[in-house]
Write a protein that holds these residues in place. Sequence first.
Motif, PDB file in Angstrom:
ATOM      1  N   THR A  12      46.389  33.409  79.602  1.00 41.90           N
ATOM      2  CA  THR A  12      46.925  33.569  78.245  1.00 41.90           C
ATOM      3  C   THR A  12      47.646  34.900  78.047  1.00 41.90           C
ATOM      4  O   THR A  12      48.302  35.090  77.014  1.00 41.90           O
ATOM      5  N   VAL A  13      47.524  35.798  78.994  1.00 43.75           N
ATOM      6  CA  VAL A  13      48.149  37.112  78.837  1.00 43.75           C
ATOM      7  C   VAL A  13      49.667  36.969  78.791  1.00 43.75           C
ATOM      8  O   VAL A  13      50.270  36.292  79.634  1.00 43.75           O
ATOM      9  N   ASP A  14      50.280  37.605  77.816  1.00 39.92           N
ATOM     10  CA  ASP A  14      51.733  37.650  77.726  1.00 39.92           C
ATOM     11  C   ASP A  14      52.203  38.796  78.631  1.00 39.92           C
ATOM     12  O   ASP A  14      52.338  39.937  78.199  1.00 39.92           O
ATOM     13  N   TRP A  15      52.446  38.475  79.886  1.00 39.85           N
ATOM     14  CA  TRP A  15      52.759  39.521  80.861  1.00 39.85           C
ATOM     15  C   TRP A  15      54.112  40.170  80.587  1.00 39.85           C
ATOM     16  O   TRP A  15      54.335  41.337  80.940  1.00 39.85           O
ATOM     17  N   ASN A  16      55.014  39.442  79.950  1.00 36.27           N
ATOM     18  CA  ASN A  16      56.278  40.064  79.554  1.00 36.27           C
ATOM     19  C   ASN A  16      56.035  41.164  78.520  1.00 36.27           C
ATOM     20  O   ASN A  16      56.687  42.212  78.542  1.00 36.27           O
ATOM     21  N   LYS A  17      55.099  40.917  77.611  1.00 33.96           N
ATOM     22  CA  LYS A  17      54.740  41.932  76.620  1.00 33.96           C
ATOM     23  C   LYS A  17      54.096  43.131  77.301  1.00 33.96           C
ATOM     24  O   LYS A  17      54.373  44.285  76.957  1.00 33.96           O
ATOM     25  N   VAL A  18      53.223  42.855  78.265  1.00 36.32           N
ATOM     26  CA  VAL A  18      52.601  43.942  79.023  1.00 36.32           C
ATOM     27  C   VAL A  18      53.676  44.791  79.695  1.00 36.32           C
ATOM     28  O   VAL A  18      53.643  46.032  79.645  1.00 36.32           O
ATOM     29  N   ARG A  20      56.858  45.075  78.884  1.00 34.01           N
ATOM     30  CA  ARG A  20      57.660  45.786  77.880  1.00 34.01           C
ATOM     31  C   ARG A  20      56.921  47.037  77.394  1.00 34.01           C
ATOM     32  O   ARG A  20      57.502  48.120  77.295  1.00 34.01           O
ATOM     33  N   LEU A  21      55.650  46.898  77.090  1.00 36.32           N
ATOM     34  CA  LEU A  21      54.861  48.038  76.611  1.00 36.32           C
ATOM     35  C   LEU A  21      54.745  49.116  77.686  1.00 36.32           C
ATOM     36  O   LEU A  21      54.867  50.318  77.406  1.00 36.32           O
ATOM     37  N   MET A  22      54.529  48.671  78.912  1.00 33.22           N
ATOM     38  CA  MET A  22      54.341  49.629  79.994  1.00 33.22           C
ATOM     39  C   MET A  22      55.632  50.376  80.304  1.00 33.22           C
ATOM     40  O   MET A  22      55.636  51.598  80.514  1.00 33.22           O
ATOM     41  N   LEU A  23      56.731  49.657  80.321  1.00 35.58           N
ATOM     42  CA  LEU A  23      58.026  50.299  80.568  1.00 35.58           C
ATOM     43  C   LEU A  23      58.396  51.233  79.415  1.00 35.58           C
ATOM     44  O   LEU A  23      58.939  52.316  79.628  1.00 35.58           O
ATOM     45  N   THR A  24      58.086  50.819  78.205  1.00 32.93           N
ATOM     46  CA  THR A  24      58.353  51.682  77.051  1.00 32.93           C
ATOM     47  C   THR A  24      57.561  52.977  77.154  1.00 32.93           C
ATOM     48  O   THR A  24      58.101  54.078  76.950  1.00 32.93           O
ATOM     49  N   SER A  25      56.285  52.854  77.493  1.00 34.28           N
ATOM     50  CA  SER A  25      55.447  54.044  77.641  1.00 34.28           C
ATOM     51  C   SER A  25      55.971  54.940  78.752  1.00 34.28           C
ATOM     52  O   SER A  25      56.036  56.173  78.600  1.00 34.28           O
ATOM     53  N   ARG A  26      56.362  54.346  79.850  1.00 33.17           N
ATOM     54  CA  ARG A  26      56.835  55.130  80.993  1.00 33.17           C
ATOM     55  C   ARG A  26      58.154  55.842  80.652  1.00 33.17           C
ATOM     56  O   ARG A  26      58.336  57.021  80.974  1.00 33.17           O
ATOM     57  N   ILE A  56      46.781  48.961  77.999  1.00 40.12           N
ATOM     58  CA  ILE A  56      47.511  47.866  77.364  1.00 40.12           C
ATOM     59  C   ILE A  56      46.686  46.581  77.410  1.00 40.12           C
ATOM     60  O   ILE A  56      46.581  45.852  76.411  1.00 40.12           O
ATOM     61  N   LEU A  57      46.081  46.308  78.553  1.00 45.52           N
ATOM     62  CA  LEU A  57      45.257  45.100  78.677  1.00 45.52           C
ATOM     63  C   LEU A  57      44.022  45.182  77.780  1.00 45.52           C
ATOM     64  O   LEU A  57      43.551  44.155  77.273  1.00 45.52           O
ATOM     65  N   LEU A  58      43.512  46.375  77.565  1.00 42.77           N
ATOM     66  CA  LEU A  58      42.413  46.546  76.606  1.00 42.77           C
ATOM     67  C   LEU A  58      42.912  46.277  75.189  1.00 42.77           C
ATOM     68  O   LEU A  58      42.279  45.540  74.421  1.00 42.77           O
ATOM     69  N   GLY A  59      44.039  46.898  74.834  1.00 41.48           N
ATOM     70  CA  GLY A  59      44.563  46.748  73.480  1.00 41.48           C
ATOM     71  C   GLY A  59      44.825  45.308  73.089  1.00 41.48           C
ATOM     72  O   GLY A  59      44.623  44.910  71.936  1.00 41.48           O
ATOM     73  N   LEU A  60      45.256  44.502  74.044  1.00 39.82           N
ATOM     74  CA  LEU A  60      45.520  43.095  73.764  1.00 39.82           C
ATOM     75  C   LEU A  60      44.251  42.337  73.382  1.00 39.82           C
ATOM     76  O   LEU A  60      44.325  41.255  72.783  1.00 39.82           O
ATOM     77  N   GLN A  61      43.095  42.887  73.716  1.00 38.67           N
ATOM     78  CA  GLN A  61      41.833  42.208  73.428  1.00 38.67           C
ATOM     79  C   GLN A  61      41.100  42.771  72.222  1.00 38.67           C
ATOM     80  O   GLN A  61      40.063  42.245  71.828  1.00 38.67           O
ATOM     81  N   LEU A  62      41.637  43.831  71.639  1.00 41.72           N
ATOM     82  CA  LEU A  62      41.036  44.371  70.418  1.00 41.72           C
ATOM     83  C   LEU A  62      41.705  43.694  69.226  1.00 41.72           C
ATOM     84  O   LEU A  62      42.641  44.212  68.625  1.00 41.72           O
ATOM     85  N   ASP A  63      41.205  42.517  68.898  1.00 43.18           N
ATOM     86  CA  ASP A  63      41.859  41.674  67.901  1.00 43.18           C
ATOM     87  C   ASP A  63      40.973  41.349  66.708  1.00 43.18           C
ATOM     88  O   ASP A  63      41.322  40.526  65.866  1.00 43.18           O
ATOM     89  N   HIS A  64      39.805  42.005  66.621  1.00 46.53           N
ATOM     90  CA  HIS A  64      38.922  41.778  65.476  1.00 46.53           C
ATOM     91  C   HIS A  64      39.272  42.782  64.381  1.00 46.53           C
ATOM     92  O   HIS A  64      39.500  43.963  64.662  1.00 46.53           O
ATOM     93  N   PRO A  65      39.331  42.364  63.117  1.00 46.03           N
ATOM     94  CA  PRO A  65      39.710  43.291  62.040  1.00 46.03           C
ATOM     95  C   PRO A  65      38.821  44.524  61.928  1.00 46.03           C
ATOM     96  O   PRO A  65      39.256  45.552  61.407  1.00 46.03           O
ATOM     97  N   HIS A  66      37.583  44.420  62.414  1.00 43.46           N
ATOM     98  CA  HIS A  66      36.661  45.555  62.312  1.00 43.46           C
ATOM     99  C   HIS A  66      36.388  46.228  63.656  1.00 43.46           C
ATOM    100  O   HIS A  66      35.494  47.066  63.759  1.00 43.46           O
ATOM    101  N   PRO A  77      49.618  54.510  75.287  1.00 43.00           N
ATOM    102  CA  PRO A  77      49.865  53.087  75.579  1.00 43.00           C
ATOM    103  C   PRO A  77      48.980  52.158  74.751  1.00 43.00           C
ATOM    104  O   PRO A  77      49.442  51.113  74.284  1.00 43.00           O
ATOM    105  N   LEU A  78      47.725  52.535  74.564  1.00 41.05           N
ATOM    106  CA  LEU A  78      46.837  51.741  73.716  1.00 41.05           C
ATOM    107  C   LEU A  78      47.369  51.716  72.290  1.00 41.05           C
ATOM    108  O   LEU A  78      47.402  50.656  71.643  1.00 41.05           O
ATOM    109  N   MET A  79      47.787  52.866  71.784  1.00 44.92           N
ATOM    110  CA  MET A  79      48.281  52.951  70.415  1.00 44.92           C
ATOM    111  C   MET A  79      49.497  52.048  70.215  1.00 44.92           C
ATOM    112  O   MET A  79      49.606  51.344  69.210  1.00 44.92           O
ATOM    113  N   LEU A  80      50.416  52.057  71.168  1.00 50.46           N
ATOM    114  CA  LEU A  80      51.594  51.197  71.075  1.00 50.46           C
ATOM    115  C   LEU A  80      51.198  49.725  71.084  1.00 50.46           C
ATOM    116  O   LEU A  80      51.763  48.904  70.361  1.00 50.46           O
TER     117      LEU A  80
END
Length: 690
Positions: A12-18, A20-26, A56-66, A77-80
Amino acid sequence: MAVKTSEDFIKTVDWNKVARLMLTSRHLDDKEENELVPDKKVLYQFSARGHELAQILLGLQLDHPHDAASAYYRSRPLMLTLGLELEDAMAAPMGKSGGYSDGRDIGVVCNLPGDKGPVVLPMAGDVGSQYTPAAGWAQALEYHRNHLENDAYEGAISVILGGDGSVATNGFWSAITMATTLSLPILFFIEDNGYGISVGSNFQTPGANIANNLRSFKNLRIFDGDGTLPEDTASLIHQSVQYVRARRGPALIRLTVPRLNGHSYQDNQSYKEKKQIKKEKKNDPLGKLKKYLVPSRISKKEWDSLSDECRDTVNQTAEKAWNRKDPDESHVTKFVYSDDEKIQSVGGLRSAGYDRPEESETPESEKQRINIVEAVRRTLDSELSINERVVVFGEDVGAKGGVHAATMDLQKKHGNERVFDTSLSEEGIIGRAVGLAYSGLMPVAEIQFRKYADPATEQLKNCGTIRWRTANKFAAPMVVRMPGGFAKCGDPWHSESNEVFFSRMIGWRLAYPSNAEDAVGLLRSAMRGDDPVIFFEHRNLLDAKSARKPYPGDSFVLPFGKGKKLQEGDDLTIVTWGAMCERTLASAKDSGISADIIDLRTLSPWDKELVYSSVKQTNRCLIVHEDTRTAGFGAEISASITEDLFKYLDAPVQRLTMPDIPMPYNINLMESVLPDQHKISEAIEKLIDF
């Protein structure tokens, strides 16, 4: 809906998003290192190069409102990934308006209120200080879920990011203790790049692997692996996150990553051998991500096009960020304390929607006099009874009822979730309180004696500046009860006063009641307020007859910054507080001098208006306090009076204090250095005769 297996998650991972985020950070790091820092547009720069994939892979899994993440200086990278706008990410290290702090703090010191998603707790510049507030947030998740019966908190977790160097800090070990003893939903996310600046991991923890050292810890699940391999990293992070979400207990994941730059821009890595640097470059997770995606998922041309697009976006955004206005200089002193017009986004009772009950500054008439211990206990009991968001904790406050009996029977009445004991870690007590306050609770923490607060200094100082550092996005209102001062005897450890230390801590309010009535009013105001408060309880006054007053009622409050005249007079003004009030009154009576005696009651703020009004009438001022002389709070009062009221003075402002020594144990030695009735009388006579 949570993905059940790691294999399913990888699909389910959107590797294109990964990518994009990684290249942006770099490219962001490239832009700063090659242009913005040399051009002095960025003054502090900490690269995330090599750490990006795991975050980035951690951030994609932090999806709970709390959910909450407690980040550190390599966490961009996490912040982005969690939604930080790229322009804000670039404007922050430039010191431009907006961003994390509106130009008030270093650009990598991050936070994110996360209105409809995960919150990133305000980090600080101290290594390891991110741990205990996140543990407090995790405990708050359990409190909201269990005690307040809010199902919206089901499945939420707290994640703490840190480098391998941070595992040597007090904060890390205190948080580990809290997590494991309370079985909190915490994931410790350790990015091990092998170095703490120039110091190798073998100096941070034996064997250079914190995961191995913690495998025998009870109630802590350990995950350990390589943080540069896309599928393996995604799988391991998914396993660890789901383990904690399922409320199976806390977990620690250690991921090895390369640090492809120095600690900061100024670090040339001269302590590394060339072969080590070459080895790290070969381990670059960006290269491994490219190999994973090209050509099986995207073509090389598509990868190159994406990289060019990210580079162009970074360049364009950097220009926009640089063209932002500088922060408004006229606002730089705003948000030290709470603002009645603008409530912070995260933290405290007000942001949680709590309305203060009916209050009165007029005490009720009750015949029976009580001591300060009972005044504190009854006030805590009353506020616990009417406000389910109040929690009371510290060492020995539970079954024992506190070392001074101020919390006696409160645990029995209000339960273990609301009145509870902690481990012997002042760093943990205050850091935990910060996290609880972020969640909208009102923590009332006890530090057993003033001197024992020293290990918590980092958390105390950081707590006071949260509101200012985040430009009013976050605040952590709390009450820290702290007995101190002399008693039946003295000593350097239990009898220290040193209240001036806290008067200099930005953002804190400081109460110092001299009697039971004031203790009730100030403590209740503190527990309903929107700022952190040090509530100083003088040991000699806890059961003193002079401090006994009738209980003023469950609605009685006193505003901070409002002193009280203990008696009125014309010959001189005496300013004092705490245990010196009783001695000053007795001295004035014996001397026969008509003295205007003021009990400040609070030192931050102090009632300058009342003091000035008195000095203008008497033209003389004596300040009496128990703290040591040099740079004691009396020096601040004296300097203020001399500066503002010099033309009214008929004599120099005088101070009577302890000498600059620790409090001695022997009773006669103690009394020989304390301001006593005889010394105060002599000082009065000397000032009158000037």
